[in-house]
Enzyme design. Sequence first.
Site, PDB file in Angstrom:
ATOM      1  N   ASP A 112      40.130  30.460  48.358  1.00 20.22           N
ATOM      2  CA  ASP A 112      39.286  30.805  49.510  1.00 20.22           C
ATOM      3  C   ASP A 112      38.117  29.826  49.588  1.00 20.22           C
ATOM      4  O   ASP A 112      37.003  30.138  49.201  1.00 20.22           O
ATOM      5  CB  ASP A 112      38.790  32.252  49.338  1.00 20.22           C
ATOM      6  CG  ASP A 112      38.042  32.755  50.554  1.00 20.22           C
ATOM      7  OD1 ASP A 112      38.100  32.091  51.616  1.00 20.22           O
ATOM      8  OD2 ASP A 112      37.402  33.819  50.443  1.00 20.22           O
ATOM      9  N   ASP A 135      27.264  25.756  39.870  1.00 22.47           N
ATOM     10  CA  ASP A 135      27.821  24.522  40.434  1.00 22.47           C
ATOM     11  C   ASP A 135      26.828  23.753  41.311  1.00 22.47           C
ATOM     12  O   ASP A 135      27.152  22.704  41.856  1.00 22.47           O
ATOM     13  CB  ASP A 135      29.111  24.811  41.221  1.00 22.47           C
ATOM     14  CG  ASP A 135      28.894  25.830  42.335  1.00 22.47           C
ATOM     15  OD1 ASP A 135      27.719  26.118  42.668  1.00 22.47           O
ATOM     16  OD2 ASP A 135      29.892  26.354  42.866  1.00 22.47           O
ATOM     17  N   ASP A 186      28.566  33.157  46.819  1.00 18.45           N
ATOM     18  CA  ASP A 186      29.517  32.136  46.388  1.00 18.45           C
ATOM     19  C   ASP A 186      30.715  32.836  45.767  1.00 18.45           C
ATOM     20  O   ASP A 186      30.550  33.704  44.905  1.00 18.45           O
ATOM     21  CB  ASP A 186      28.841  31.220  45.349  1.00 18.45           C
ATOM     22  CG  ASP A 186      29.544  29.883  45.218  1.00 18.45           C
ATOM     23  OD1 ASP A 186      30.687  29.767  45.715  1.00 18.45           O
ATOM     24  OD2 ASP A 186      28.957  28.959  44.620  1.00 18.45           O
ATOM     25  N   SER A 203       7.471  34.437  56.862  1.00 18.42           N
ATOM     26  CA  SER A 203       7.673  35.773  56.303  1.00 18.42           C
ATOM     27  C   SER A 203       8.251  36.750  57.319  1.00 18.42           C
ATOM     28  O   SER A 203       8.850  37.748  56.932  1.00 18.42           O
ATOM     29  CB  SER A 203       6.351  36.316  55.767  1.00 18.42           C
ATOM     30  OG  SER A 203       5.344  36.221  56.756  1.00 18.42           O
ATOM     31  N   ASP A 247      31.516  30.009  41.530  1.00 18.34           N
ATOM     32  CA  ASP A 247      30.273  29.319  41.179  1.00 18.34           C
ATOM     33  C   ASP A 247      30.531  28.151  40.225  1.00 18.34           C
ATOM     34  O   ASP A 247      29.623  27.637  39.594  1.00 18.34           O
ATOM     35  CB  ASP A 247      29.265  30.312  40.580  1.00 18.34           C
ATOM     36  CG  ASP A 247      27.816  29.860  40.807  1.00 18.34           C
ATOM     37  OD1 ASP A 247      27.610  28.897  41.581  1.00 18.34           O
ATOM     38  OD2 ASP A 247      26.903  30.448  40.212  1.00 18.34           O
ATOM     39  N   ASN A 305      36.168  28.787  51.903  1.00 19.43           N
ATOM     40  CA  ASN A 305      34.966  29.127  52.667  1.00 19.43           C
ATOM     41  C   ASN A 305      34.408  30.506  52.306  1.00 19.43           C
ATOM     42  O   ASN A 305      33.470  30.973  52.944  1.00 19.43           O
ATOM     43  CB  ASN A 305      35.238  29.027  54.165  1.00 19.43           C
ATOM     44  CG  ASN A 305      36.471  29.812  54.560  1.00 19.43           C
ATOM     45  OD1 ASN A 305      36.865  30.738  53.847  1.00 19.43           O
ATOM     46  ND2 ASN A 305      37.071  29.461  55.678  1.00 19.43           N
ATOM     47  N   ASP A 344      43.682  27.620  53.243  1.00 19.13           N
ATOM     48  CA  ASP A 344      43.246  28.430  52.101  1.00 19.13           C
ATOM     49  C   ASP A 344      44.426  29.240  51.537  1.00 19.13           C
ATOM     50  O   ASP A 344      44.301  30.423  51.230  1.00 19.13           O
ATOM     51  CB  ASP A 344      42.087  29.366  52.493  1.00 19.13           C
ATOM     52  CG  ASP A 344      40.754  28.633  52.615  1.00 19.13           C
ATOM     53  OD1 ASP A 344      40.745  27.397  52.424  1.00 19.13           O
ATOM     54  OD2 ASP A 344      39.741  29.285  52.901  1.00 19.13           O
TER      55      ASP A 344
END
Length: 566
Positions: free
Chosen positions: A215, A174, A193, A251, A196, A217, A211
Amino acid sequence: MSTASGMYLLLVVLFSIVNGNLARGVNGGVDCASCTIVVGVIEHLSILYNETIVTSLERFCNYLPSDIKTYCKVAVDYLGPIIVEGFLKNETPDIICHSITLCRDDPGQPECRLFSSKSLSNLSHSQRGANLRQRYPWLPSLLTSKACDLPGIKEICKIFEEVFNNHMPLVDIDGDRFGTEESFRGSAWRGKDCDDFSSKIRPGARSVMGDYAIDHNCNGIYGMDSSTNKPWEEEFCNDTQRLGIAVLGDSVSAHFHIPEQWLDARQLSVGVFEHLVYIIGNELDWPQLSGTTGHINNTWPNIEGSTRSLFARLFELDHCNHRDYQNIAVNGANSKSILDIAKTLTRDQQNDVPLLVIYSLVGNDVCNGHNDTIAHMTTYEEMYNRTLTGLAYLDTVLPIGSHVLTTGLANGSILYDLLHDRVHPLGRVGPPITYSKVYSYLECLEISPCNGWLSSNDTLRAFTSERAVNLSIAVHDATNTYSPKNFDSGYLDFPFDQAIQEWISQGGEPWQLIESVDGFHISQYGHAITSDVIWSWLQSNKPHWLPPANPHNADIERVFKDQGGY
Ligand SMILES: *[C@@H]1O[C@H](CO)[C@@H](O)[C@H](O)[C@H]1NC(C)=O
Ligand SMILES: *[C@@H]1O[C@H](CO)[C@@H](O)[C@H](O)[C@H]1NC(C)=O
Ligand SMILES: *[C@@H]1O[C@H](CO)[C@@H](O)[C@H](O)[C@H]1NC(C)=O
Ligand SMILES: *[C@@H]1O[C@H](CO)[C@@H](O)[C@H](O)[C@H]1NC(C)=O
Ligand SMILES: *[C@@H]1O[C@H](CO)[C@@H](O)[C@H](O)[C@H]1NC(C)=O
Ligand SMILES: *[C@@H]1O[C@H](CO)[C@@H](O)[C@H](O)[C@H]1NC(C)=O
Ligand SMILES: *[C@@H]1O[C@H](CO)[C@@H](O)[C@H](O)[C@H]1NC(C)=O
Ligand SMILES: *[C@@H]1O[C@H](CO)[C@@H](O)[C@H](O)[C@H]1NC(C)=O
Ligand SMILES: *[C@@H]1O[C@H](CO)[C@@H](O)[C@H](O)[C@H]1NC(C)=O
């Protein structure tokens, strides 16, 4: 013959990404170093197990995961004979890698040598390599073709390059920059995610209508409480102050780590290579265990120490924050490149909950592998300007109520002080090899992660530290100057000195906080303890940034268990 390059490709990719830079260095650079190390480890195996080089080559290939093992065996078919002959003639891995043309003597460059030689020959490395190569005239043509140009391998290289250059998840249907796979910038880096196929459903979003069905979030809390007929998310999360976390960094924030088991013949086994592809797919970084976005306890044999992180603590305070983390850190990032990298941070200013951003560039503005290293260091003005630019950009993406903590550079003087006369993992079998030997070898090939600090030159190390202090002041000044609209900000000197004091008080040795293979990055122990120090700094200095504990955490655990995990 070309499939011999498979093994070669793997090693090139491995070492090329060490500092986010392809084809660097002189005298063969990363190719030369990777060859020399692998051939050295093979020799160590033969010493350790009192066996022939042929047997050790086979043993080494057999440790690798099956798909890579095939390439390894083909490579051994072609390169085995010259490696065996090299050792029979008492040549070192350095010379053997000259013979297979991965190491060179570039004009005007000093010879680079990692392993000490018993030979009294006064010939140059290149000449000795050429002598060894006489019976294998086809070798140079085998290895001059770039691995990534070969059919079949080309596509793999493309995938690697795209992910490594764009810092976005490989699998993201997505396009919301949150994925369902772990590695290749997936959920090891940014919360998983939970759908997706919809870009509106992702970690960090506000819940929609409690929600009650979906869901939105991805925090694992959704659906209706049938006893009250109210959505669970309203009951458990309405009264809390949601706060996600993101880190913009290099890094160190990404948690770069090369397992020492890969280089130490005594520790080599099938187990230590089991997750090789995953580890390379994550650019040799371990964000899932890092001090800012760490969220799992490692059970692999590749790393020692438990995970403690800022994210884990935000989750402990409020389970509604589940999965709301983004590790936007890239190996080699500095004050300049971070301005582009920051654009891959994902936050919807209107529809998402606030974010705590850690802006932390701890070394690459003074660290580089160039022989004229000082000329390549960032100046105060550049650092100041770029930090202002970065903060102004964040003001355009962060939801109101967010917080930004900038940090100064680390004090890298400590690295050489702590490690220079200690034995490197490569020197645990055969003659000892110290860190200062490894540092100067990398410096010679011009692939050192930091000539300024990993140098035997006291004056240069002191200069590098002084410039680092100046750049930290620049970050501090810019942070204090900028007046943000959507967040409030703070500055913190990178607290590695406090982390060391804390570690000593717990009975540890300071060198344990440094990565054993590169002698430069912060180890798993170091991440955990640095995160302890930063968290207590936040508690003392920015208590209003930290959300109150959610009284419903136990209820969330009861109803939603591990909230879908990570
Ligand atoms: C190594 O192996 C050889 C023959 O394979 C043997 O003669 C020698 O004693 C062995 N050395 C050690 C230290 O085991
Ligand atoms: C190498 O050493 C030999 C004697 O050991 C000497 O004859 C020869 O000239 C030397 N070659 C060079 C290039 O120094
Ligand atoms: C949660 O907040 C929303 C919006 O403020 C409100 O409509 C709802 O009644 C609240 N639910 C609970 C259970 O407090
Ligand atoms: C991770 O391991 C440490 C030490 O074994 C333990 O104290 C901690 O609870 C573990 N954390 C998680 C998230 O499992
Ligand atoms: C740096 O390398 C260049 C060639 O790449 C060389 O000409 C120069 O002398 C080197 N400088 C130092 C300080 O070693
Ligand atoms: C920093 O920014 C100021 C104002 O935008 C500009 O005048 C100055 O030249 C910049 N300095 C550097 C070193 O980029
Ligand atoms: C950096 O660390 C060294 C010890 O390794 C210490 O002597 C020096 O004072 C430190 N510099 C700063 C600015 O903290
Ligand atoms: C040490 O570094 C300083 C600063 O770069 C330089 O001026 C000096 O020549 C170096 N000393 C040696 C012995 O290389
Ligand atoms: C650090 O800043 C001071 C004051 O601006 C300056 O005198 C000094 O030369 C700088 N040091 C380095 C190494 O950049």
